[in-house]
Enzyme design. Sequence first.
Site, mmCIF file in Angstrom:
data_model
loop_
_atom_site.group_PDB
_atom_site.id
_atom_site.type_symbol
_atom_site.label_atom_id
_atom_site.label_comp_id
_atom_site.label_asym_id
_atom_site.label_seq_id
_atom_site.Cartn_x
_atom_site.Cartn_y
_atom_site.Cartn_z
ATOM 1 C CG HIS A 32 -0.319 0.617 2.409
ATOM 2 N ND1 HIS A 32 -0.553 1.125 2.756
ATOM 3 C CD2 HIS A 32 0.114 -0.837 3.302
ATOM 4 C CE1 HIS A 32 0.632 1.411 4.523
ATOM 5 N NE2 HIS A 32 0.740 -0.400 4.379
ATOM 6 C CG ASP B 235 2.460 0.968 7.895
ATOM 7 O OD1 ASP B 235 2.125 0.328 7.149
ATOM 8 O OD2 ASP B 235 2.157 0.398 9.312
ATOM 9 C CD GLU C 277 -3.518 -0.755 5.168
ATOM 10 O OE1 GLU C 277 -2.837 -2.268 5.964
ATOM 11 O OE2 GLU C 277 -2.955 -0.382 5.942
ATOM 12 C CD GLU C 278 -1.464 2.639 7.241
ATOM 13 O OE1 GLU C 278 -2.267 2.506 8.558
ATOM 14 O OE2 GLU C 278 -0.700 2.242 7.408
ATOM 15 C CG HIS D 193 0.071 3.372 12.638
ATOM 16 N ND1 HIS D 193 -0.945 3.377 12.131
ATOM 17 C CD2 HIS D 193 0.877 2.726 10.976
ATOM 18 C CE1 HIS D 193 -1.350 2.639 10.799
ATOM 19 N NE2 HIS D 193 -0.275 2.369 10.320
#
Length: 357
Positions: free
Chosen positions: A68, A180, A214-215, A324
């Site tokens: 992603h 990420d 995606e998140e 995150h």
Amino acid sequence: MEKFERIELIKKLSNAEGISGFEDNVLEIVKNQVNDIYNVERDSMNNLYINNISKENRKKPLVMLEAHSDEVGFMVQSIEANGLLKFVPIGGWSSQQVQAHKVKVLTSNGKYLKGIISSTPVHFLKGDGKMELKDMFVDVGVFSYDEAIEKGIEIGSPIVPDVECEYLEDSKLFLGKAFDDRVGCAIITEVMKDLKNHMESLNVEVSGVLSSQEEVGLRGAIVSSQRVCPDLAIVLEAPPADDTFRNKYTSQGGLRNGVQIRHIDPTMIANPRFVKFIKDTAKKYNIKYQETVRESGGTNAGKIHLENLGIPTVVLGVPTRYAHSHHGFVSLEDYESTLELVKALLKELNEEIIKNF
């Protein structure tokens, strides 16, 4: 790809601004790497497809490499009379990781304005001093609503962490944001470039996909997996590392411990026959790996494996410390282990093996 090129690619992708729905800068970096090699397409969801092959034109089973492109961030919800920006989180954030960090706000003229997430000086704090996200603001150094508007700030403006990625040669670690899942994007870019002169020798076709959003609910992957309709999917991720708070017996996401193979999370149980094949391949090629059984979290694999009447799917991860948040660490060694395992799997896979999954 040479080591210097690899490091620069990871740094560029980490630095790129791209919260969910605003992944354009990430896609441009990848497109510039592969545009002269493959057919590259983008859809209305902001998914990017590299070498997508329609089902009627396939001569071999198709493997989808997926990552992603979006990162967690924030969005302007309103502008206060004093010019402070009320915001909402985009993706999962903990309030304790947000205050006093630098951010960038995209303005209507296409430029980013630097700011700080508000914090109350210790001199004025009472009790435990904790603040919730709903009580925080972004301060971009203006003093009124009108001044914020003049700077080009709008409701709906995306906000990203203001962090510049560094490669630390002594420790062979990257320090930056958005690993990420920009490391997954980098791996797909490298693999597809490497396959330029080797695709015909494989027993599978390979498509690379960068999915959006995606998140915020695995949204782009629903569309991308339906469009590609792969026979097999390998999801490249940057899962949270746990080696800073667990011991060597319970840690399953340690830096420098190799590529992480995921057995389960709340969104998917990995195809066990596929997992065994991956572990056997890693052993054959002497690639370091670690395994995880996750009690929380999820990835795009949760949506992908349910499409096309069921797609054998696995998640391979490069563990990321402090995911995150504004700053994190990833290991070049783990990245390279993941990269080599993906290449090895593509060499070993064939139609008969995939049918038996």
